[in-house]
Scaffold this active site. Sequence first.
Site, PDB file in Angstrom:
ATOM      1  N   ASP A  36       0.866  -1.189   0.000  1.00 45.38           N
ATOM      2  CA  ASP A  36       0.000   0.000   0.000  1.00 45.38           C
ATOM      3  C   ASP A  36       0.900   1.235   0.000  1.00 45.38           C
ATOM      4  O   ASP A  36       2.124   1.142   0.158  1.00 45.38           O
ATOM      5  CB  ASP A  36      -0.922  -0.009   1.238  1.00 45.38           C
ATOM      6  CG  ASP A  36      -2.226   0.763   1.017  1.00 45.38           C
ATOM      7  OD1 ASP A  36      -2.161   1.989   0.776  1.00 45.38           O
ATOM      8  OD2 ASP A  36      -3.299   0.150   1.087  1.00 45.38           O
ATOM      9  N   ASP A  70       3.700   2.450  -4.576  1.00 47.66           N
ATOM     10  CA  ASP A  70       2.622   3.071  -5.357  1.00 47.66           C
ATOM     11  C   ASP A  70       2.379   2.148  -6.551  1.00 47.66           C
ATOM     12  O   ASP A  70       3.272   1.946  -7.383  1.00 47.66           O
ATOM     13  CB  ASP A  70       3.075   4.462  -5.816  1.00 47.66           C
ATOM     14  CG  ASP A  70       2.044   5.157  -6.708  1.00 47.66           C
ATOM     15  OD1 ASP A  70       1.113   4.493  -7.211  1.00 47.66           O
ATOM     16  OD2 ASP A  70       2.211   6.375  -6.915  1.00 47.66           O
ATOM     17  N   VAL A  71       1.183   1.590  -6.645  1.00 51.09           N
ATOM     18  CA  VAL A  71       0.908   0.585  -7.690  1.00 51.09           C
ATOM     19  C   VAL A  71       0.994   1.147  -9.112  1.00 51.09           C
ATOM     20  O   VAL A  71       1.062   0.372 -10.066  1.00 51.09           O
ATOM     21  CB  VAL A  71      -0.461  -0.096  -7.489  1.00 51.09           C
ATOM     22  CG1 VAL A  71      -0.459  -0.995  -6.270  1.00 51.09           C
ATOM     23  CG2 VAL A  71      -1.599   0.926  -7.438  1.00 51.09           C
ATOM     24  N   TYR A  74     -13.948   6.025 -13.921  1.00 51.74           N
ATOM     25  CA  TYR A  74     -13.972   4.796 -13.130  1.00 51.74           C
ATOM     26  C   TYR A  74     -14.475   3.619 -13.977  1.00 51.74           C
ATOM     27  O   TYR A  74     -13.865   2.538 -13.978  1.00 51.74           O
ATOM     28  CB  TYR A  74     -14.870   4.989 -11.905  1.00 51.74           C
ATOM     29  CG  TYR A  74     -14.801   3.839 -10.922  1.00 51.74           C
ATOM     30  CD1 TYR A  74     -13.725   3.705 -10.050  1.00 51.74           C
ATOM     31  CD2 TYR A  74     -15.816   2.881 -10.869  1.00 51.74           C
ATOM     32  CE1 TYR A  74     -13.658   2.650  -9.150  1.00 51.74           C
ATOM     33  CE2 TYR A  74     -15.754   1.828  -9.970  1.00 51.74           C
ATOM     34  CZ  TYR A  74     -14.679   1.713  -9.109  1.00 51.74           C
ATOM     35  OH  TYR A  74     -14.606   0.658  -8.221  1.00 51.74           O
TER      36      TYR A  74
HETATM   37  P1  NAD Z   1     -10.393   1.871  -0.006  1.00 54.10           P
HETATM   38  O1  NAD Z   1     -10.227   3.270  -0.391  1.00 54.10           O
HETATM   39  O2  NAD Z   1     -11.051   1.525   1.297  1.00 54.10           O
HETATM   40  O3  NAD Z   1      -8.963   1.125   0.007  1.00 54.10           O
HETATM   41  C1  NAD Z   1      -8.096   1.273  -1.073  1.00 54.10           C
HETATM   42  C2  NAD Z   1      -6.677   1.070  -0.592  1.00 54.10           C
HETATM   43  O4  NAD Z   1      -5.829   1.201  -1.736  1.00 54.10           O
HETATM   44  C3  NAD Z   1      -6.222   2.121   0.429  1.00 54.10           C
HETATM   45  O5  NAD Z   1      -5.570   1.508   1.527  1.00 54.10           O
HETATM   46  C4  NAD Z   1      -5.276   3.010  -0.359  1.00 54.10           C
HETATM   47  O6  NAD Z   1      -4.230   3.568   0.431  1.00 54.10           O
HETATM   48  C5  NAD Z   1      -4.719   2.032  -1.396  1.00 54.10           C
HETATM   49  N1  NAD Z   1      -4.231   2.726  -2.570  1.00 54.10           N
HETATM   50  C6  NAD Z   1      -4.841   3.732  -3.252  1.00 54.10           C
HETATM   51  N2  NAD Z   1      -4.037   4.159  -4.237  1.00 54.10           N
HETATM   52  C7  NAD Z   1      -2.898   3.414  -4.182  1.00 54.10           C
HETATM   53  C8  NAD Z   1      -1.689   3.401  -4.910  1.00 54.10           C
HETATM   54  N3  NAD Z   1      -1.489   4.266  -5.928  1.00 54.10           N
HETATM   55  N4  NAD Z   1      -0.736   2.513  -4.592  1.00 54.10           N
HETATM   56  C9  NAD Z   1      -0.920   1.645  -3.557  1.00 54.10           C
HETATM   57  N5  NAD Z   1      -2.048   1.617  -2.812  1.00 54.10           N
HETATM   58  C10 NAD Z   1      -3.018   2.497  -3.120  1.00 54.10           C
HETATM   59  O7  NAD Z   1     -11.154   1.201  -1.223  1.00 54.10           O
HETATM   60  P2  NAD Z   1     -11.946  -0.176  -1.382  1.00 54.10           P
HETATM   61  O8  NAD Z   1     -13.390   0.136  -1.418  1.00 54.10           O
HETATM   62  O9  NAD Z   1     -11.432  -1.192  -0.458  1.00 54.10           O
HETATM   63  O10 NAD Z   1     -11.544  -0.543  -2.876  1.00 54.10           O
HETATM   64  C11 NAD Z   1     -10.652  -1.585  -3.197  1.00 54.10           C
HETATM   65  C12 NAD Z   1     -10.866  -1.953  -4.655  1.00 54.10           C
HETATM   66  O11 NAD Z   1     -12.194  -2.407  -4.829  1.00 54.10           O
HETATM   67  C13 NAD Z   1     -10.685  -0.782  -5.612  1.00 54.10           C
HETATM   68  O12 NAD Z   1     -10.048  -1.224  -6.786  1.00 54.10           O
HETATM   69  C14 NAD Z   1     -12.119  -0.379  -5.896  1.00 54.10           C
HETATM   70  O13 NAD Z   1     -12.245   0.269  -7.133  1.00 54.10           O
HETATM   71  C15 NAD Z   1     -12.800  -1.721  -5.892  1.00 54.10           C
HETATM   72  N6  NAD Z   1     -14.244  -1.677  -5.692  1.00 54.10           N
HETATM   73  C16 NAD Z   1     -14.754  -1.124  -4.551  1.00 54.10           C
HETATM   74  C17 NAD Z   1     -16.140  -1.083  -4.391  1.00 54.10           C
HETATM   75  C18 NAD Z   1     -16.770  -0.474  -3.171  1.00 54.10           C
HETATM   76  O14 NAD Z   1     -17.999  -0.198  -3.200  1.00 54.10           O
HETATM   77  N7  NAD Z   1     -16.054  -0.250  -2.091  1.00 54.10           N
HETATM   78  C19 NAD Z   1     -16.983  -1.614  -5.383  1.00 54.10           C
HETATM   79  C20 NAD Z   1     -16.398  -2.174  -6.520  1.00 54.10           C
HETATM   80  C21 NAD Z   1     -15.035  -2.202  -6.658  1.00 54.10           C
END
Ligand code: NAD
Length: 274
Positions: free
Chosen positions: A43, A77-78, A180
């Site tokens: 992360d 950073d991914v 998105y």
């Molecule tokens: P979140 O924001 O709770 O967690 C995301 C994590 O990714 C955070 O810890 C953040 O620090 C990390 N992150 C962000 N940018 C980064 C980078 N450049 N390099 C490394 N780490 C990075 O989000 P979430 O809801 O857990 O989402 C996780 C995945 O699920 C995402 O790809 C999101 O698009 C997908 N998703 C989420 C939902 C939802 O409703 N929560 C629905 C569909 C898909």
Amino acid sequence: MSEAASSQRLLNKVCIVTGSSSGLGRAISLAYAQEGAIVVCVDLRPGARQEIKSEQEIETDVLIRQQGGKSLFIKADVSNAAEIEAMVNAATAQYGRIDVLVNNAGISIEAGQKALKIHETPEQWWDLTMSVNTKSVFLATKYVVAQMLRQDKLASGDRGWIINISSIFGLVGGKHIPCYAASKGAVANLTRQVAMDYAEDGIHCNAICPGYTATAIFVNTTQIHDAEEIRQRHPLHGIGMPDDIAGAAVFLASSEARWITGAMLPVDGGFTAQ
Ligand code: NAD
């Protein structure tokens, strides 16, 4: 420990989970550790995002070790190729092999903003979203697959499992989320492509397409949109919990998914069945 949690379906598999500090990545990391995996948590920072208070109590990798599991945190950073290559090298140096990659890290700039259609959307939102949500999947897959190909196949004939977290909006359009939806649609079809290219090498590549799930992103979303209206859009009513997604991620990394590759698995309360 529950019966499901003690089944050790991922015993000693080395699993990289990106975006592991919060939300779905945190839940997947913890579920993998419960199943006996060695978890490489990746992360931008070890601590969780601010929005979900319970996630801030203890860092994911620390919690895994506290519960008796094995884990390592690597800051990366991914969207940065050099950092991802270094992360894969460090994980391999530490544990000798990589069995599972979960490309989970992602952002939704549009979730926390006033709804905009494409003609109103700043170009920078596009570039940043594609970089963090899509280029990231290209990069981590590129470096992890290169490592997997250097490894012997397991006795099962498998060499590795890649699980991409796409979205319901990788399968259908939403409202006013052009960046998105494009980023997640690309992840969905990149999943199929990687599945095609590496099936003969024993590398599985599947995607999970979550519906709205209770994470920081949902908190951001409901600052702009009506939470109850979103709940009603899911036929099972309500929204998903991070553990719902984690359960699917365990399954897709396990031997139970032996005959599955190139699949999009909606975990969405029926959202995309409508
Ligand atoms: P979140 O924001 O709770 O967690 C995301 C994590 O990714 C955070 O810890 C953040 O620090 C990390 N992150 C962000 N940018 C980064 C980078 N450049 N390099 C490394 N780490 C990075 O989000 P979430 O809801 O857990 O989402 C996780 C995945 O699920 C995402 O790809 C999101 O698009 C997908 N998703 C989420 C939902 C939802 O409703 N929560 C629905 C569909 C898909």
